[in-house]
Scaffold this motif. Structure first.
Motif, PDB file in Angstrom:
ATOM      1  N   ALA A  63       0.822  -1.208   0.000  1.00  0.00           N
ATOM      2  CA  ALA A  63       0.000   0.000   0.000  1.00  0.00           C
ATOM      3  C   ALA A  63       0.857   1.259   0.000  1.00  0.00           C
ATOM      4  N   TRP A  64       2.183   1.102  -0.070  1.00  0.00           N
ATOM      5  CA  TRP A  64       3.063   2.264  -0.184  1.00  0.00           C
ATOM      6  C   TRP A  64       3.082   2.741  -1.625  1.00  0.00           C
ATOM      7  N   LEU A  65       2.881   4.030  -1.812  1.00  0.00           N
ATOM      8  CA  LEU A  65       2.922   4.641  -3.135  1.00  0.00           C
ATOM      9  C   LEU A  65       4.184   5.474  -3.297  1.00  0.00           C
ATOM     10  N   TYR A  66       4.752   5.405  -4.498  1.00  0.00           N
ATOM     11  CA  TYR A  66       5.849   6.294  -4.867  1.00  0.00           C
ATOM     12  C   TYR A  66       5.322   7.205  -5.967  1.00  0.00           C
ATOM     13  N   THR A  67       5.066   8.464  -5.587  1.00  0.00           N
ATOM     14  CA  THR A  67       4.520   9.422  -6.544  1.00  0.00           C
ATOM     15  C   THR A  67       5.642  10.304  -7.082  1.00  0.00           C
ATOM     16  N   LEU A  68       5.434  10.792  -8.297  1.00  0.00           N
ATOM     17  CA  LEU A  68       6.499  11.502  -9.011  1.00  0.00           C
ATOM     18  C   LEU A  68       6.540  12.986  -8.626  1.00  0.00           C
ATOM     19  N   THR A  69       7.736  13.497  -8.487  1.00  0.00           N
ATOM     20  CA  THR A  69       7.936  14.915  -8.177  1.00  0.00           C
ATOM     21  C   THR A  69       8.151  15.691  -9.475  1.00  0.00           C
ATOM     22  N   GLY A  70       8.303  16.988  -9.342  1.00  0.00           N
ATOM     23  CA  GLY A  70       8.545  17.827 -10.505  1.00  0.00           C
ATOM     24  C   GLY A  70       9.892  17.566 -11.161  1.00  0.00           C
ATOM     25  N   GLU A  71      10.800  16.870 -10.469  1.00  0.00           N
ATOM     26  CA  GLU A  71      12.112  16.568 -11.039  1.00  0.00           C
ATOM     27  C   GLU A  71      12.082  15.359 -11.977  1.00  0.00           C
ATOM     28  N   ALA A  72      11.040  14.546 -11.887  1.00  0.00           N
ATOM     29  CA  ALA A  72      10.947  13.361 -12.739  1.00  0.00           C
ATOM     30  C   ALA A  72      10.632  13.785 -14.174  1.00  0.00           C
ATOM     31  N   PRO A  73      11.346  13.250 -15.156  1.00  0.00           N
ATOM     32  CA  PRO A  73      11.126  13.674 -16.546  1.00  0.00           C
ATOM     33  C   PRO A  73       9.822  13.134 -17.116  1.00  0.00           C
ATOM     34  N   ASN A  74       9.159  13.989 -17.887  1.00  0.00           N
ATOM     35  CA  ASN A  74       7.967  13.597 -18.639  1.00  0.00           C
ATOM     36  C   ASN A  74       6.938  12.891 -17.770  1.00  0.00           C
ATOM     37  N   ALA A  75       6.620  13.490 -16.633  1.00  0.00           N
ATOM     38  CA  ALA A  75       5.664  12.866 -15.718  1.00  0.00           C
ATOM     39  C   ALA A  75       4.713  13.920 -15.170  1.00  0.00           C
ATOM     40  N   VAL A  76       3.507  13.481 -14.854  1.00  0.00           N
ATOM     41  CA  VAL A  76       2.537  14.339 -14.177  1.00  0.00           C
ATOM     42  C   VAL A  76       2.881  14.325 -12.696  1.00  0.00           C
ATOM     43  N   GLU A  77       3.196  15.481 -12.150  1.00  0.00           N
ATOM     44  CA  GLU A  77       3.578  15.545 -10.742  1.00  0.00           C
ATOM     45  C   GLU A  77       2.459  14.994  -9.867  1.00  0.00           C
ATOM     46  N   GLY A  78       2.818  14.100  -8.953  1.00  0.00           N
ATOM     47  CA  GLY A  78       1.837  13.484  -8.067  1.00  0.00           C
ATOM     48  C   GLY A  78       1.286  12.173  -8.574  1.00  0.00           C
ATOM     49  N   SER A  79       1.556  11.830  -9.842  1.00  0.00           N
ATOM     50  CA  SER A  79       1.091  10.546 -10.373  1.00  0.00           C
ATOM     51  C   SER A  79       1.942   9.413  -9.802  1.00  0.00           C
ATOM     52  N   THR A  80       1.388   8.211  -9.823  1.00  0.00           N
ATOM     53  CA  THR A  80       2.035   7.063  -9.189  1.00  0.00           C
ATOM     54  C   THR A  80       2.930   6.323 -10.166  1.00  0.00           C
ATOM     55  N   ALA A  81       4.151   6.023  -9.732  1.00  0.00           N
ATOM     56  CA  ALA A  81       5.066   5.224 -10.542  1.00  0.00           C
ATOM     57  C   ALA A  81       4.842   3.752 -10.237  1.00  0.00           C
ATOM     58  N   ALA A  82       4.647   2.950 -11.279  1.00  0.00           N
ATOM     59  CA  ALA A  82       4.506   1.503 -11.097  1.00  0.00           C
ATOM     60  C   ALA A  82       5.858   0.850 -10.872  1.00  0.00           C
ATOM     61  N   ASN A  83       6.918   1.481 -11.410  1.00  0.00           N
ATOM     62  CA  ASN A  83       8.272   0.945 -11.302  1.00  0.00           C
ATOM     63  C   ASN A  83       9.238   2.122 -11.233  1.00  0.00           C
ATOM     64  N   ASN A  84      10.244   2.021 -10.391  1.00  0.00           N
ATOM     65  CA  ASN A  84      11.136   3.183 -10.244  1.00  0.00           C
ATOM     66  C   ASN A  84      12.255   3.218 -11.289  1.00  0.00           C
ATOM     67  N   HIS A  85      12.462   2.111 -12.029  1.00  0.00           N
ATOM     68  CA  HIS A  85      13.472   2.048 -13.101  1.00  0.00           C
ATOM     69  C   HIS A  85      14.853   2.529 -12.622  1.00  0.00           C
ATOM     70  N   LYS A  86      15.129   2.315 -11.321  1.00  0.00           N
ATOM     71  CA  LYS A  86      16.417   2.701 -10.720  1.00  0.00           C
ATOM     72  C   LYS A  86      16.709   4.193 -10.901  1.00  0.00           C
ATOM     73  N   ALA A  87      15.644   4.980 -10.821  1.00  0.00           N
ATOM     74  CA  ALA A  87      15.778   6.428 -10.985  1.00  0.00           C
ATOM     75  C   ALA A  87      16.200   7.073  -9.655  1.00  0.00           C
ATOM     76  N   PRO A  88      16.684   8.314  -9.685  1.00  0.00           N
ATOM     77  CA  PRO A  88      17.117   8.994  -8.452  1.00  0.00           C
ATOM     78  C   PRO A  88      15.977   9.160  -7.456  1.00  0.00           C
ATOM     79  N   ALA A  89      16.318   9.076  -6.175  1.00  0.00           N
ATOM     80  CA  ALA A  89      15.317   9.185  -5.112  1.00  0.00           C
ATOM     81  C   ALA A  89      14.590  10.521  -5.140  1.00  0.00           C
ATOM     82  N   ALA A  90      15.251  11.576  -5.631  1.00  0.00           N
ATOM     83  CA  ALA A  90      14.639  12.905  -5.668  1.00  0.00           C
ATOM     84  C   ALA A  90      13.448  12.973  -6.615  1.00  0.00           C
ATOM     85  N   TRP A  91      13.291  11.987  -7.458  1.00  0.00           N
ATOM     86  CA  TRP A  91      12.172  11.970  -8.401  1.00  0.00           C
ATOM     87  C   TRP A  91      10.879  11.455  -7.772  1.00  0.00           C
ATOM     88  N   PHE A  92      10.937  11.000  -6.506  1.00  0.00           N
ATOM     89  CA  PHE A  92       9.776  10.348  -5.893  1.00  0.00           C
ATOM     90  C   PHE A  92       9.449  10.914  -4.513  1.00  0.00           C
TER      91      PHE A  92
END
Length: 333
Positions: free
Chosen positions: A128-157
């Motif tokens: 039930a833990w969600l990882y939502t995208l921040t404004g630093e994540a490329p090509n993403a709606v801020e606040g939307s949920t990531a299904a997979n982190n793709h080994k991206a930087p922690a600042a993106w979530f």
């Protein structure tokens, strides 16, 4: 002496049968059960978005199957020289954006057609833990949920724990859409026994508690739903680290096999289980590696299983036994 606590499991009101279509969506535990279903010749489509853990990603994925949502290259992002989707597992990523788009759209289209005729949808929720995208994540709606982190930087979530009422609301909305899309569909909910220890032991238990509370509310409200206690079988019945892999996170073969046996008892009738035994026998013969393949004894063994397989195919034409028939035929010429 009793060394584990067995409990009764309520039978599924609508048993699974071989002629039916099954779709499995959710955590990696879903793939363990999916592999066993395929081996026993059930018609299975599994995780068209890849492995999904949280309720938001699961419901969003199924809505794309209902709507046959097609994506474009502009929906992807580039990270570590690979194109990814925030809504899909890394197995759908590609060296080129077009490669990733083609894989995703082909899988969604196949899932759309499959779900129209699916009899049982098995949903396994992992966290039930969600990882939502921040404004630093490329090509993403801020606040939307990531299904997979793709080994991206922690600042993106950003990370947050869902509430049970959020999960219930999500699935109430999804179930309404599923009823309109496929009125005969039956849903089987499970909670994954995989322990998300990266979140922490206490955090993992909080997460599982949210999911359990929500799923039981949903099953109480909807007649076309059933809860299979995979989580409880591992945590409360087996209840021992010897039933986990070395990472102490994933149930091992013995645990998965135990859950599978309980699943067949709860969700399949006698005729289906008898047919599964016949299929398992043919599987063993198909996988058998003789020391002396040219002996008359082994040739007789193969001919006997060719006869058995042909008879089973004639009796149950919906079973896919092509590989087994081809193997027995080519090795008895």
């Amino acid at each position: 002496m009793k060394f584990h606590y067995e409990f009764d499991i309520k039978k599924a009101p609508h048993p699974i049968r071989h002629p039916q279509q099954l779709m499995l969506v959710g955590s990696c535990f879903t793939e363990n059960i999916g592999e066993k279903l395929r081996r026993h010749k059930f018609n299975v489509l599994e995780n068209p978005n890849g492995i999904l853990f949280n309720p938001v990603s699961v419901t969003e994925a199924i809505e794309t199957y209902i709507n046959n949502t097609i994506i474009a290259e502009t929906d992807l992002f580039l990270h570590n020289e690979t194109w990814h989707s925030w809504k899909h597992h890394s197995r759908f990523s590609g060296i080129t954006a077009q490669e990733a788009v083609d894989k995703i759209n082909a899988s969604t289209s196949a899932a759309h057609q499959w779900l129209k005729h699916t009899d049982h949808l098995l949903l396994t929720l992992g966290s039930a833990w969600l990882y939502t995208l921040t404004g630093e994540a490329p090509n993403a709606v801020e606040g939307s949920t990531a299904a997979n982190n793709h080994k991206a930087p922690a600042a993106w979530f950003r990370k947050r724990l869902m509430r049970a009422e959020e999960v219930v609301s999500l699935f109430n909305n999804l179930l309404e859409k599923l009823r309109a899309f496929n009125p005969e569909l039956q849903l089987i909910f499970t909670i994954s026994p995989v322990r998300h220890l990266r979140e922490g032991v206490i955090e993992n238990n909080r997460s599982k508690a949210v999911l359990i509370q929500a799923v039981h509310e949903l099953v109480a409200q909807h007649g076309n739903t059933y809860y299979f206690p995979a989580y409880e079988l591992v945590i409360d019945d087996l209840r021992d680290y010897r039933f986990y892999a070395e990472d102490l996170v994933h149930p091992n073969y013995q645990a998965t096999q135990y859950v599978w046996e309980k699943f067949t008892e709860a969700c399949m009738n006698t005729d289906t289980k008898d047919l599964m035994k016949e299929i398992a026998e043919i599987n063993l013969a198909f996988q058998h590696k003789p020391f002396n393949p040219l002996t008359s004894q082994h040739l007789h063994f193969l001919k006997s299983y060719l006869t058995k397989t042909k008879a089973l195919q004639d009796q149950h034409p919906y079973l896919d036994l092509k590989n087994e028939l081809h193997y027995f035929e080519t090795h008895t010429r």
